[in-house]
Structures are given as structure tokens and as C-alpha cells.
Enzyme design. Structure first.
Site, PDB file in Angstrom:
ATOM      1  CB  ALA A  17      -0.931  -0.009   1.215  1.00 13.38           C
ATOM      2  CB  SER A  40       9.624   0.148  11.077  1.00 16.07           C
ATOM      3  OG  SER A  40      10.231  -0.808  11.893  1.00 16.07           O
ATOM      4  CB  VAL A  48       0.615 -12.786   2.118  1.00 14.45           C
ATOM      5  CG1 VAL A  48       1.188 -14.082   2.602  1.00 14.45           C
ATOM      6  CG2 VAL A  48      -0.031 -12.002   3.239  1.00 14.45           C
ATOM      7  CB  ALA A  51      -3.560 -13.724  -6.589  1.00 13.70           C
ATOM      8  CE  LYS A  79      -6.267 -14.411 -10.324  1.00 13.79           C
ATOM      9  NZ  LYS A  79      -6.511 -13.679  -9.076  1.00 13.79           N
ATOM     10  CB  VAL A 188       0.329   9.654  16.024  1.00 11.13           C
ATOM     11  CG1 VAL A 188      -0.418  10.496  14.991  1.00 11.13           C
ATOM     12  CG2 VAL A 188       0.821   8.345  15.411  1.00 11.13           C
ATOM     13  CB  THR A 344     -10.667  -7.805  -3.858  1.00  9.86           C
ATOM     14  OG1 THR A 344     -10.868  -8.543  -2.655  1.00  9.86           O
ATOM     15  CG2 THR A 344     -11.524  -8.365  -4.964  1.00  9.86           C
ATOM     16  CB  ILE A 346      -3.219  -5.605  -4.639  1.00  9.88           C
ATOM     17  CG1 ILE A 346      -2.310  -6.303  -3.620  1.00  9.88           C
ATOM     18  CG2 ILE A 346      -2.407  -4.679  -5.552  1.00  9.88           C
ATOM     19  CD1 ILE A 346      -1.288  -7.258  -4.195  1.00  9.88           C
TER      20      ILE A 346
HETATM   21  C1  LIG Z   1      -3.314 -14.273   4.230  1.00 10.56           C
HETATM   22  C2  LIG Z   1      -3.345 -13.113   3.285  1.00 10.56           C
HETATM   23  C3  LIG Z   1      -3.271 -13.338   1.908  1.00 10.56           C
HETATM   24  C4  LIG Z   1      -3.361 -12.262   1.010  1.00 10.56           C
HETATM   25  N1  LIG Z   1      -3.360 -12.498  -0.329  1.00 10.56           N
HETATM   26  C5  LIG Z   1      -3.598 -11.469  -1.185  1.00 10.56           C
HETATM   27  C6  LIG Z   1      -3.688 -11.683  -2.585  1.00 10.56           C
HETATM   28  O1  LIG Z   1      -3.470 -12.776  -3.095  1.00 10.56           O
HETATM   29  N2  LIG Z   1      -3.991 -10.621  -3.354  1.00 10.56           N
HETATM   30  C7  LIG Z   1      -4.194  -9.366  -2.859  1.00 10.56           C
HETATM   31  O2  LIG Z   1      -4.518  -8.446  -3.599  1.00 10.56           O
HETATM   32  N3  LIG Z   1      -4.042  -9.145  -1.533  1.00 10.56           N
HETATM   33  C8  LIG Z   1      -3.770 -10.148  -0.704  1.00 10.56           C
HETATM   34  N4  LIG Z   1      -3.641  -9.906   0.627  1.00 10.56           N
HETATM   35  C9  LIG Z   1      -3.652  -8.534   1.109  1.00 10.56           C
HETATM   36  C10 LIG Z   1      -2.295  -7.905   0.822  1.00 10.56           C
HETATM   37  O3  LIG Z   1      -1.274  -8.631   1.460  1.00 10.56           O
HETATM   38  C11 LIG Z   1      -2.291  -6.470   1.334  1.00 10.56           C
HETATM   39  O4  LIG Z   1      -3.395  -5.796   0.864  1.00 10.56           O
HETATM   40  C12 LIG Z   1      -1.060  -5.744   0.858  1.00 10.56           C
HETATM   41  O5  LIG Z   1       0.087  -6.462   1.125  1.00 10.56           O
HETATM   42  C13 LIG Z   1      -0.978  -4.393   1.488  1.00 10.56           C
HETATM   43  O6  LIG Z   1      -0.554  -4.469   2.802  1.00 10.56           O
HETATM   44  P1  LIG Z   1      -0.212  -3.129   3.522  1.00 10.56           P
HETATM   45  O7  LIG Z   1       0.825  -2.406   2.733  1.00 10.56           O
HETATM   46  O8  LIG Z   1      -1.475  -2.431   3.823  1.00 10.56           O
HETATM   47  O9  LIG Z   1       0.388  -3.599   4.924  1.00 10.56           O
HETATM   48  P2  LIG Z   1       1.835  -4.242   5.302  1.00 10.56           P
HETATM   49  O10 LIG Z   1       2.390  -5.083   4.205  1.00 10.56           O
HETATM   50  O11 LIG Z   1       1.639  -4.916   6.616  1.00 10.56           O
HETATM   51  O12 LIG Z   1       2.766  -2.997   5.465  1.00 10.56           O
HETATM   52  C14 LIG Z   1       2.701  -2.186   6.603  1.00 10.56           C
HETATM   53  C15 LIG Z   1       3.889  -1.244   6.627  1.00 10.56           C
HETATM   54  O13 LIG Z   1       3.748  -0.366   7.722  1.00 10.56           O
HETATM   55  C16 LIG Z   1       4.952  -0.349   8.447  1.00 10.56           C
HETATM   56  N5  LIG Z   1       4.649  -0.075   9.856  1.00 10.56           N
HETATM   57  C17 LIG Z   1       3.693  -0.608  10.639  1.00 10.56           C
HETATM   58  N6  LIG Z   1       3.749  -0.074  11.892  1.00 10.56           N
HETATM   59  C18 LIG Z   1       4.750   0.825  11.863  1.00 10.56           C
HETATM   60  C19 LIG Z   1       5.305   1.687  12.827  1.00 10.56           C
HETATM   61  N7  LIG Z   1       4.855   1.759  14.093  1.00 10.56           N
HETATM   62  N8  LIG Z   1       6.360   2.464  12.464  1.00 10.56           N
HETATM   63  C20 LIG Z   1       6.849   2.444  11.196  1.00 10.56           C
HETATM   64  N9  LIG Z   1       6.352   1.641  10.243  1.00 10.56           N
HETATM   65  C21 LIG Z   1       5.324   0.837  10.567  1.00 10.56           C
HETATM   66  C22 LIG Z   1       5.564  -1.726   8.240  1.00 10.56           C
HETATM   67  O14 LIG Z   1       6.946  -1.726   8.477  1.00 10.56           O
HETATM   68  C23 LIG Z   1       5.234  -1.935   6.756  1.00 10.56           C
HETATM   69  O15 LIG Z   1       6.188  -1.264   5.980  1.00 10.56           O
HETATM   70  C24 LIG Z   1      -3.495 -10.958   1.522  1.00 10.56           C
HETATM   71  C25 LIG Z   1      -3.508 -10.732   2.899  1.00 10.56           C
HETATM   72  C26 LIG Z   1      -3.434 -11.798   3.785  1.00 10.56           C
HETATM   73  C27 LIG Z   1      -3.458 -11.537   5.264  1.00 10.56           C
END
Ligand SMILES: Cc1cc2nc3c(=O)[nH]c(=O)nc-3n(C[C@H](O)[C@H](O)[C@H](O)COP(=O)(O)OP(=O)(O)OC[C@H]3O[C@@H](n4cnc5c(N)ncnc54)[C@H](O)[C@@H]3O)c2cc1C
Length: 503
Positions: A17, A40, A48, A51, A79, A188, A344, A346
Site C-alpha cells: 500500500a 520500519s 503476502v 494474486a 493470471k 503520533v 481484491t 491490492i
Molecule cells: C493471508 C493473506 C493473503 C493475502 N493475499 C492477497 C492476494 O493474493 N492478493 C491481494 O490483492 N491481496 C492479498 N492480501 C492482502 C495484501 O497482502 C495487502 O493488501 C497488501 O500487502 C498491502 O498491505 P499493507 O501495505 O497495507 O500492509 P503491510 O504489508 O503490513 O505494510 C505495513 C507497513 O507499515 C509499516 N509499519 C507498521 N507499523 C509501523 C510503525 N509503528 N512504524 C513504522 N512503520 C510501521 C511496516 O513496516 C510496513 O512497511 C493478503 C492478505 C493476507 C493476510
């Protein structure tokens, strides 16, 4: 004349994200903005998310990313859809991207097919979906159909290594001026009457000030949840799976251009082929399956040897009450979570970024923009939620988990949709529904929900004409697919990384 100070956007979090948002902001915003991303390494990402759905092509294209370069950099495969195995006793079906059959003037193809079924001259729905025929034959092409103009293009998405995608976008964003700050957010700071966030305090006494904050901190929801106190709507009564175990296995010998989602007694298991490995995971309801049983089931269901120990993940299906509060907008897992059954998440990041760019607050009044953003975000997620619930509700399996799914009352809109289909063969996706009528059709039929009627216009042609029409489409699909390269050959020509791809 004094120039206005730049508008400072702070992206908190550097998972998929965070880096998607930073890359898009860097690409589209002009010199009046600065973008700082805080992440961090010690906390890491969810790791993960492999897809996707076809819309991601638009995201990459809008950033000017070369598709073959992206495929190579992320060890991706192509895909064409998702194969669902064991969701009903009758076996398997595919939700393929793109069209099924061809509409006849005003008449949606599904009515012609339903009439054909009633007359005993129609084959399985899947035979009329070009993406499905290609996927199951292990073939791939892009661009217009080669053999018949009446065939549609095949929409496609990617399976990729999410960590490599984030790295790829990081290089892109940093090259365009995004400043990365490494460190844990420890506090914050909120200001004055409106409680807007003023700054993030990082370890080592660093303070990052901003005007707008994008909370991309994943399940931690450090800003939207912890700092702003925005609540979470719990959808687990419909989607009770709350845990997953993910494990990589060796590269798939068959290397298919589709995701496989296999149901088990208390959830389902995914298989996602990448160039250098296969992504696998089991999604389950902890009320119905222990972690040890889930791990054993996951490992027993692998087609290739595991390359690591299973990694546990916990979650709760639902969404933030609002995704935009004050000057904080939550993206990705911080904004809510729907299990990856239709890949969905991503996409939800992508559409949130588009909304942020369209409604970017700048220095204009916030409330109407914020309200619209929140309405759209809620509506979008609720429609996807309903589509996922359909997969669970319409089952004929015997285990307690599945019986419970059948017996749980549906959200109103979904119950109406199913009733309409049953009665008339009509499908009316809501405005803003990510899934088209054709997507709903494949899952309704695949999950064994029969329609009793069809549109009266479909009764006009004689039975033989219907049979000929259906036969023609199936034959054209088969002919088109026969001349396509195999998926491994296609990847070799369009984005092979260094790894040798299975033949
Ligand atoms: C089991 C599973 C399977 C999935 N499979 C799919 C799939 O096939 N297709 C799909 O579209 N989506 C899938 N997803 C969802 C997908 O993984 C997420 O939507 C995507 O990775 C985005 O994650 P994110 O960036 O929101 O969070 P994260 O990847 O968790 O990133 C969070 C970030 O915030 C940082 N952070 C957190 N707290 C702090 C702090 N206090 N200080 C500094 N930095 C901090 C972390 O270091 C990291 O950089 C899946 C999710 C799960 C749980």
C-alpha cells in the site's frame, strides 16, 4: 512574491500500500507537493498478497511501467482467472476474467445460454469463456484475438512476489523524489481543536511533519485506529475465517496461468504459481480448525516440496468505520480486510489511491470531499464482501463450518440479487460493484444456484439456431486457444526472470 510552502504528504508504512501510494503520488503530483514515506524494517510487512485482478495493468501503465520489465522484476506469471475446487460436491469451476460468450444485440449471453440449457443444447458455461478455455489449457496471449473478430480480447492479471513489487515501486518512487525515512513510529502528535495529525515521532527523536497522512501501516493501523480512534466494523458473522498460514513451495511443474482456490472443511487453500516458487496458503476459521491441524492440512495439500515453515497471520474481516478521518486516510490493510478469495486487496489499494488523487484535499474545504470518499470506500468494500459471501453461502458441503455458512442470513442486497437470478436469470450489479454481471454469473452457476427463467427475447430464435450459436462460440474459443503459446513459452518471451521456467 512569496511562493506557497509545498503541501506535505506523509505515507506511513512501506508495504504494497505504502509504495503503491508513494509511486502514484510521485508520478502525478507536481512540484507543489512533497512526499515522505516512513517504514520500519524491524516491523516488516505482512509479506503476502501475490494474486491480482486485471485492473492492476492500468495502475502500472499509468505509471509508465513496462509490463515485461515488471513481470521479470517481480518473478510474475500471468493470471486468467481463479479455479475453485471442492466448493460444491459437483467439483470445480472457474471464475475467469473477461466475457463469457457473446451478447446477441440487447440480449445478454447468459439468457441465450439458459435457453440452450432448457433445450438441452448448451454445454457447460465455461466452454463459452475464452479465458477459461485458455487457462485450463495452460495457454496465454495478449492483444486482440487472432482467429475470429467476434472473439474478445483476454483480460489478464498477474501473480507476483509482493516483496519484489514493493521494491520495484520503491526504486520508481525514490527516483522521482519520494524521501524514505527508516524507523519505527513511536507517537503520533495531534493538534488543536480539530485533532488533525501534525507529525509522526520516530525512534531517535525524529519528527516528520505533514499536511496529509496516508496510513499504510497495515493491520497495525497506527494512525487511523490507534491515534484517531476510528472503530472497525466486524463482518466475521458472514466471513468467519480469521487465520491463515502461508508457505512457499518449489516452482510448479505445470505453471498454470490461474490461481487455484481449494475448499477444505473449515475454509480454503490457495496455490499461486510464480516463476521462482509457488505461493501457498490456507485460510481457516479458528473456531473450526486448530493451527496445528491447519498446518498439517496445508502441507499435505502442497503439490511441490515446501521451502520454509508455514508463517501464521491473523485477521478480522471488516472495514474501518471511515477510511478518512481528519487529515488521515487509511489505505491497504489499515483500512480493512477481506480475505484473498477473489484477490481484491491490492485492487482496493489502487482504487483508494485513485480516489485520493481525485479528491486530494490540498487547501480546499475538506468535509464534502471526505464524506464522498468515505461513502465510496464503504460501498466498494461492501459489494466485494457480498461477492465473497456468495462463495461461502451457496455450498452443499457437510462439515459444520459449511452448514453454518448456509444458515447465516445474507445481507439484504445479496439476498435480493440471488432471488432475482433464480427467478429470471437477471443479474443487476450495483453501481460501483467491482464485479460485473459476468463475474456474478460464473460464481452463481459454479456454486450450483440454478435460474428458473430467462429473458423472453431468448425464446424467439428456434432451438436449432440457439444450438448453432452456442456451438460456434465454443468452436471459436477452442480454435483460438489452439494457436496460443503455452504459458511458460509466453513468459519466456514476455518477462522471464533469470529462473528457468518449468516447461
Ligand atoms: C493471508 C493473506 C493473503 C493475502 N493475499 C492477497 C492476494 O493474493 N492478493 C491481494 O490483492 N491481496 C492479498 N492480501 C492482502 C495484501 O497482502 C495487502 O493488501 C497488501 O500487502 C498491502 O498491505 P499493507 O501495505 O497495507 O500492509 P503491510 O504489508 O503490513 O505494510 C505495513 C507497513 O507499515 C509499516 N509499519 C507498521 N507499523 C509501523 C510503525 N509503528 N512504524 C513504522 N512503520 C510501521 C511496516 O513496516 C510496513 O512497511 C493478503 C492478505 C493476507 C493476510
Amino acid at each position: 512574491m512569496a511562493t506557497a510552502a509545498p503541501y506535505r504528504i506523509v505515507v506511513a508504512g512501506g508495504g504494497t500500500a505504502g509504495w503503491m501510494a508513494a509511486a502514484a503520488l510521485a508520478r502525478f503530483l507536481g512540484p507543489g507537493f512533497t512526499v515522505t514515506l516512513v517504514e520500519s524494517d524491524a516491523i516488516g510487512t505482512v509479506g503476502v498478497g501475490e494474486a491480482t485482478i486485471p485492473q492492476i495493468q492500468m495502475f502500472n501503465a499509468s505509471l509508465g511501467i513496462d509490463e515485461d520489465a515488471f513481470v521479470a522484476a517481480t518473478q510474475a506469471s500471468y493470471k486468467l482467472g481463479i479455479e475453485f475446487v471442492g466448493w460444491t460436491k459437483s467439483g470445480r469451476y472457474t471464475h475467469a476474467f473477461g466475457d463469457v460468450g457473446r451478447d446477441n444485440g440487447l440480449l445478454a449471453f447468459r439468457h441465450t445460454w439458459l435457453r440452450g440449457r432448457a433445450e438441452g443444447v448448451a454445454g457447460p458455461l465455461a466452454a463459452y469463456a475464452l479465458n477459461n478455455v485458455a487457462a485450463l489449457a495452460g495457454r496465454m496471449q495478449r492483444g486482440p484475438a487472432r482467429t475470429a473478430r467476434m472473439l474478445p480480447e483476454m483480460p489478464y492479471a498477474f501473480h507476483f512476489d509482493a516483496g519484489l513489487y514493493a521494491r520495484f515501486l520503491r526504486r520508481y518512487a525514490e527516483a522521482r523524489g519520494v524521501v524514505r525515512q527508516e524507523g519505527r513510529i513511536e507517537a503520533v502528535a495531534r493538534a488543536g481543536e480539530d485533532g488533525h495529525v501534525e507529525a509522526l515521532h520516530l525512534e531517535g527523536d525524529r519528527r516528520i511533519e505533514g499536511d496529509l497522512f496516508l496510513d499504510c501501516t497495515g493491520f497495525h493501523a497506527r494512525l487511523i485506529g490507534e491515534a484517531m480512534g476510528v472503530g472497525y466494523q466486524d463482518w466475521s458473522r458472514w466471513l468467519p475465517c480469521d487465520r491463515a498460514l502461508a508457505v512457499p513451495s518449489a516452482r510448479a511443474r505445470d505453471f498454470p496461468p490461474y490461481t487455484r482456490a481449494t475448499a477444505h472443511g473449515a475454509g480454503w487453500q490457495w496455490r499461486i504459481p510464480l516463476q521462482h516458487r509457488t505461493g501457498n496458503g490456507i485460510v481457516y476459521a479458528s473456531r473450526h480448525l486448530s493451527d496445528d491441524e491447519a498446518a498439517a492440512r496445508l502441507l499435505a495439500g502442497l503439490d511441490e516440496p515446501a521451502l520454509a515453515d508455514p508463517r501464521p497471520l491473523r485477521f478480522l474481516a471488516g472495514r474501518r468505520e471511515v477510511c478518512w478521518a481528519g487529515n488521515v486516510i487509511a489505505l491497504g490493510l489499515a483500512s480493512g480486510f477481506l480475505e484473498p478469495l477473489e484477490s481484491t486487496s491490492i485492487h482496493l489499494i489502487q482504487s483508494a489511491i485513485e480516489r485520493v488523487l481525485q479528491l486530494l484535499p490540498g487547501r480546499r474545504p475538506l468535509a464534502p470531499l471526505r464524506d464522498r470518499y468515505n461513502r465510496q470506500a464503504a460501498h466498494e468494500m461492501e459489494r466485494i464482501r457480498d461477492f465473497l459471501i456468495l462463495h461461502y453461502w451457496a455450498n452443499d458441503r457437510d462439515e459444520p463450518f459449511w452448514r453454518e455458512r448456509r444458515e447465516t442470513p445474507l445481507p439484504d442486497g445479496l439476498a435480493e440479487k440471488i432471488a432475482l437470478w433464480r427467478e429470471s436469470g437477471d443479474i443487476l450489479p450495483d453501481e460501483g460493484d467491482l464485479f460485473s454481471a459476468v463475474a456474478w454469473l460464473q460464481v452463481l452457476v459454479g456454486q450450483g444456484i440454478a435460474a428458473r427463467g430467462h429473458h423472453p427475447l431468448a425464446d424467439q430464435p428456434p432451438r436449432e439456431q440457439i444450438a448453432e450459436y452456442l456451438d460456434l462460440i465454443a468452436k471459436l474459443n477452442a480454435r483460438e486457444v489452439a494457436q496460443m503459446p503455452s504459458h511458460p513459452d509466453f513468459v519466456r518471451a514476455h518477462g522471464a526472470a533469470d529462473t528457468e521456467i518449468a516447461a
